[in-house]
Design an enzyme around this catalytic site. Sequence first.
Site, PDB file in Angstrom:
ATOM      1  N   LYS A  68       0.892  -1.224  -0.037  1.00  0.00           N
ATOM      2  CA  LYS A  68      -0.005  -0.068  -0.125  1.00  0.00           C
ATOM      3  C   LYS A  68       0.839   1.251  -0.074  1.00  0.00           C
ATOM      4  O   LYS A  68       0.418   2.336  -0.490  1.00  0.00           O
ATOM      5  CB  LYS A  68      -1.025  -0.073   1.150  1.00  0.00           C
ATOM      6  CG  LYS A  68      -2.141   0.872   1.389  1.00  0.00           C
ATOM      7  CD  LYS A  68      -2.745   0.795   2.586  1.00  0.00           C
ATOM      8  CE  LYS A  68      -3.907   1.968   2.627  1.00  0.00           C
ATOM      9  NZ  LYS A  68      -4.712   1.536   3.710  1.00  0.00           N
ATOM     10  N   GLU A 101     -11.017   6.020   4.398  1.00  0.00           N
ATOM     11  CA  GLU A 101     -10.923   5.284   5.784  1.00  0.00           C
ATOM     12  C   GLU A 101     -11.759   5.755   6.890  1.00  0.00           C
ATOM     13  O   GLU A 101     -12.497   5.310   7.502  1.00  0.00           O
ATOM     14  CB  GLU A 101      -9.526   4.580   5.980  1.00  0.00           C
ATOM     15  CG  GLU A 101      -9.280   4.011   5.240  1.00  0.00           C
ATOM     16  CD  GLU A 101      -7.630   3.567   4.940  1.00  0.00           C
ATOM     17  OE1 GLU A 101      -7.000   4.277   5.979  1.00  0.00           O
ATOM     18  OE2 GLU A 101      -7.080   2.964   4.209  1.00  0.00           O
TER      19      GLU A 101
END
Length: 636
Positions: free
Chosen positions: A71, A170
């Site tokens: 990521k 998120e």
Amino acid sequence: MSRIVGIDLGTTNSLVAVVEAGIPYVVADSEGRRLTPSVVHIPSKGGDLVVGLAANRVRVLHPAETVYSAKRFIGRRAGELSEDDRNVTYPVQGQGSNPVSFPIAGRDWLPEEISAEVLKKLKRYAEASLGEEVSRAVITVPAYFNDAQRNATKQAGELAGLTVERIINEPTAAALAYGLNRLKENSKIAVYDLGGGTFDLSILELREGVFQVLSTCGNTRLGGDDLDRRLVEFFAGEIKAAGGPEVLAEPTLTSRIREAAEAAKIALSEAEVTEVSLPFLTPSFSWQRQLTREELEVQTRDIIQRTREFCVRALGDAKLSSSDLDQVIMVGGQTRMPLVRKLVGEWFGCAEFAETRGDLRLGTDYHKAKGPLLNTSQNPDEAVALGASVQAEILAGGFKNVLLLDVTPLSLGLETFGGLMNVIIPRNSTIPVKAGEMFTTVVDQQPSMLIHVLQGERERAKDNWSLGKFTVEFEPVPRGVPRVGVQFEIDANGILHVLARDIRTGKQQVVEMKSAVDVDDDAVQQMVEESVEHAFEDLRARQWVEAKLRAQETLTATRKGLEDCRDDVSAEYAAEVDEALKQVDAVLQTEDAATGFGDPVKLKESVRQLDEITRDLAEVMMDKAMEAMLRKRGLI
Ligand code: AMP
């Protein structure tokens, strides 16, 4: 239409969640594990890729062929990477504006291809759990991800055979999981996300049902792993001093110790002390020790402190101060650590009773709790995935039934001083709901507090329905010292759970009351009508009780003051005070036995007169106290 799943594609771990029958939950693998390490092992000898926990296990043995933290690279150009970013155990290739890739086992792997392998695994778990094919997903990304990073994440989904219906932030997903979309318009929330490898702080504002990111900042190299590393170094030093091996020089030993360190750190979120045991580090050397929570905190406090500057910066960027926030929510496994919660609560000036919002009600004074609520009510490692599944269900047109949420038909509260009803959850609140307040004692050495739970709309306790009673006991201390936090929670089934916690000792009791929602419509109607009918009388009753409590306090204090100073004031003045005391007493006596109240205006007036007359007495008392103090210090 097929179902949409929610996926938290994390730096360290990934999760997949689904909503079934209106309830979001994280899907477990066949062994019940819900976190899948975002790690892919590519065997150089050929053969199948290994993904997740199994890949994580071989990471130490094959560091150059095992990709973790993909990521950090996704959607980034090679030229954007820092030294630090490239500091991984597998090869990273690319220069300038070229994409990053990993040359392993004779081919170049793109970060999105690695992430796609993790996503395929999650897709399979979801399919096994649901018993149907899964082809659509909502995937979360950090709020600071740019377009390229978002697009690459979307591509990873597509490579895994998923149509990515939406990429969401998120912190937004976390806020959805916490149910904060039900907060009032313009509510502001800080999302403190401390995971394994990264830290993010985002400030959100709810506008027309949508979360806007006001600011976000953090550190992509700060997280729980740093705490583990610190412990490993600490243990390594002790092992060496005890005549053991140089563990940091040997990757397999380091990895064993890191596992033990992380396990100890996690255990210390619950326990005050834990055992660290490392048998046979060499054939002739075993090591073990007890580790206390305090030792862990001493070793790691500075790492947690490093997150503070980002909190300050994010607030500054959003042009807010912490008192503008309604809630601070905790996300990421590392926020289970009590010290993290404590420090974050302090930095944001959160109300003391961390799990509920409440007013601090001390004695008869009334202090509004200052600062936002530190909300830790959700599982921090699952919140992002759960929120993604909630978003997915909304996109899939679900949650229609759930949106018809139940409401509380009548207010719920407690009996407080003077037999009044103190509402904790007002009528018509949407359930599930949670709220609380802080209480203290009004009598010295009071050994316990009666928690009397009431339902209804009337001002006086006795006019409402009693749902139940229980007692909280504490060590006798002066009045005002005990702090009892009372929290009411109505779950999705309408059951009321009442929790009372002695804040000083942490002792708590939870009592389940009957359904707070299942009330006969006629009875509700009658209660509401009665409350309207008696509104005026009820108001007077409340005013009377409040004035009476104040009058009684004043009487006690004045009587004591007059006794102490009778020799210091003139007889005429003492008589004047006595008379005023009698006046107040006389008004108190007018309390009607039938209605339970008298005239609050008259009572307040008599107390005001008493206050005025005793101004001189107060000065005498003050002088006396000053003289006593000077004498005690030998100054006169
Ligand atoms: P996440 O990236 O959200 O999965 O968070 C993982 C990090 O949280 C790792 O560093 C874990 O060691 C840490 N962690 C998980 N559970 C706990 C716990 N109960 N107490 C302290 N840290 C924890």
